[in-house]
Design a protein around this motif. Sequence first.
Motif, PDB file in Angstrom:
ATOM      1  N   MET A 196     -21.462   9.761  -6.519  1.00 65.02           N
ATOM      2  CA  MET A 196     -20.618   9.397  -7.628  1.00 65.02           C
ATOM      3  C   MET A 196     -19.174   9.566  -7.220  1.00 65.02           C
ATOM      4  SD  MET A 196     -20.586  10.935 -11.476  1.00 65.02           S
ATOM      5  CE  MET A 196     -19.594  12.381 -11.389  1.00 65.02           C
ATOM      6  N   GLY A 197     -18.341   8.625  -7.619  1.00 67.72           N
ATOM      7  CA  GLY A 197     -16.936   8.678  -7.282  1.00 67.72           C
ATOM      8  C   GLY A 197     -16.191   9.647  -8.170  1.00 67.72           C
ATOM      9  N   SER A 198     -14.987  10.010  -7.717  1.00 68.59           N
ATOM     10  CA  SER A 198     -14.148  10.864  -8.535  1.00 68.59           C
ATOM     11  C   SER A 198     -12.722  10.351  -8.436  1.00 68.59           C
ATOM     12  CB  SER A 198     -14.244  12.319  -8.071  1.00 68.59           C
ATOM     13  OG  SER A 198     -13.776  12.427  -6.743  1.00 68.59           O
ATOM     14  N   LEU A 199     -11.935  10.705  -9.418  1.00 70.94           N
ATOM     15  CA  LEU A 199     -10.574  10.211  -9.501  1.00 70.94           C
ATOM     16  C   LEU A 199      -9.747  11.273 -10.193  1.00 70.94           C
ATOM     17  CD1 LEU A 199      -9.137   7.499  -8.832  1.00 70.94           C
ATOM     18  CD2 LEU A 199      -9.570   6.823 -11.158  1.00 70.94           C
ATOM     19  N   LEU A 206     -20.556   5.010 -10.986  1.00 67.00           N
ATOM     20  CA  LEU A 206     -21.086   5.811 -12.095  1.00 67.00           C
ATOM     21  C   LEU A 206     -22.315   5.123 -12.686  1.00 67.00           C
ATOM     22  CD1 LEU A 206     -17.689   6.701 -13.826  1.00 67.00           C
ATOM     23  CD2 LEU A 206     -18.963   8.037 -12.125  1.00 67.00           C
ATOM     24  N   ASP A 207     -23.427   5.218 -11.982  1.00 70.06           N
ATOM     25  CA  ASP A 207     -24.671   4.564 -12.399  1.00 70.06           C
ATOM     26  C   ASP A 207     -25.072   4.918 -13.831  1.00 70.06           C
ATOM     27  OD1 ASP A 207     -24.519   5.009  -9.505  1.00 70.06           O
ATOM     28  OD2 ASP A 207     -26.520   4.134  -9.397  1.00 70.06           O
ATOM     29  N   ASP A 208     -25.000   6.207 -14.170  1.00 72.23           N
ATOM     30  CA  ASP A 208     -25.459   6.657 -15.489  1.00 72.23           C
ATOM     31  C   ASP A 208     -24.639   6.023 -16.608  1.00 72.23           C
ATOM     32  OD1 ASP A 208     -27.403   8.188 -14.276  1.00 72.23           O
ATOM     33  OD2 ASP A 208     -26.287  10.077 -14.472  1.00 72.23           O
ATOM     34  N   TYR A 209     -23.330   5.917 -16.411  1.00 70.93           N
ATOM     35  CA  TYR A 209     -22.481   5.306 -17.431  1.00 70.93           C
ATOM     36  C   TYR A 209     -22.833   3.828 -17.596  1.00 70.93           C
ATOM     37  CZ  TYR A 209     -18.494   3.654 -20.086  1.00 70.93           C
ATOM     38  OH  TYR A 209     -17.712   3.073 -21.045  1.00 70.93           O
ATOM     39  N   LEU A 210     -23.019   3.144 -16.491  1.00 66.98           N
ATOM     40  CA  LEU A 210     -23.359   1.725 -16.569  1.00 66.98           C
ATOM     41  C   LEU A 210     -24.668   1.515 -17.309  1.00 66.98           C
ATOM     42  CD1 LEU A 210     -22.178   0.729 -13.027  1.00 66.98           C
ATOM     43  CD2 LEU A 210     -21.257  -0.139 -15.186  1.00 66.98           C
ATOM     44  N   LEU A 234     -25.924   2.510  -7.169  1.00 71.91           N
ATOM     45  CA  LEU A 234     -24.674   2.040  -6.585  1.00 71.91           C
ATOM     46  C   LEU A 234     -24.320   2.780  -5.297  1.00 71.91           C
ATOM     47  CD1 LEU A 234     -22.478   1.537  -9.754  1.00 71.91           C
ATOM     48  CD2 LEU A 234     -23.800  -0.145  -8.481  1.00 71.91           C
ATOM     49  N   ALA A 235     -24.965   3.913  -5.040  1.00 70.81           N
ATOM     50  CA  ALA A 235     -24.689   4.646  -3.804  1.00 70.81           C
ATOM     51  C   ALA A 235     -25.020   3.786  -2.588  1.00 70.81           C
ATOM     52  CB  ALA A 235     -25.478   5.954  -3.775  1.00 70.81           C
ATOM     53  N   ALA A 236     -26.004   2.928  -2.703  1.00 73.43           N
ATOM     54  CA  ALA A 236     -26.412   2.064  -1.592  1.00 73.43           C
ATOM     55  C   ALA A 236     -25.559   0.808  -1.491  1.00 73.43           C
ATOM     56  CB  ALA A 236     -27.881   1.681  -1.762  1.00 73.43           C
ATOM     57  N   ASP A 237     -24.696   0.583  -2.474  1.00 71.31           N
ATOM     58  CA  ASP A 237     -23.852  -0.612  -2.520  1.00 71.31           C
ATOM     59  C   ASP A 237     -22.569  -0.347  -1.730  1.00 71.31           C
ATOM     60  OD1 ASP A 237     -22.339  -2.821  -3.152  1.00 71.31           O
ATOM     61  OD2 ASP A 237     -22.368  -2.493  -5.306  1.00 71.31           O
TER      62      ASP A 237
END
Length: 131
Positions: free
Chosen positions: A1-4, A50-54, A69-72
Motif C-alpha cells: 500500500m502506498g503512503s503520502l 489502496l485496494d481496500d478503498y477501491l 494492485l501490488a502486482a500492477d
Amino acid sequence: MGSLKPSAACPCGSGKPYAACCGPLHAGEKPAPTAEALMRSRYAAYVLKLDDYLRATWHASTRPSELDLAADDSKWLGLEVRAHRQQDETHATVDFVARYRIAGRGYRLHELSRFIKEDGIWMYIDGMINP
C-alpha cells in the motif's frame, strides 16, 4: 500500500494537500460529497495502491471479487476531469482521462464512469472506455 505525507499535493490533481482532499476519504473519515470527488479519490487510490478503498467504493453489483494492485506496475501520471454530470439526486457520470506508464511506454485511459448514490454514499458502478 502506498503512503503520502498529509502536506503533499493530492495525486487526484485538485491542487489541494492530500490531508484536505482525498486523505480523509481514504481514511474513512467522511464519504465523497460528489461523484467527481469519489472518482478523484479512486484515481488517487490507484496511485497509492489502496485496494481496500477501491473495493469499498465499487458498487456490489459490479465489484470484482479480488483486486491486487501490488502486482500492477503502472505509474500513474495525471488526471484530467473533462465533465461531471449529475442526472438526478442518485445518478451521475464523470468523463475523465488518466495518463499512466507501463515499462516506460505511455498510455491514456479515457473513461465515462457511472456512479450511484445509495444510503447517502456515492459508489462507482462501471465505465465505458473511449466513449
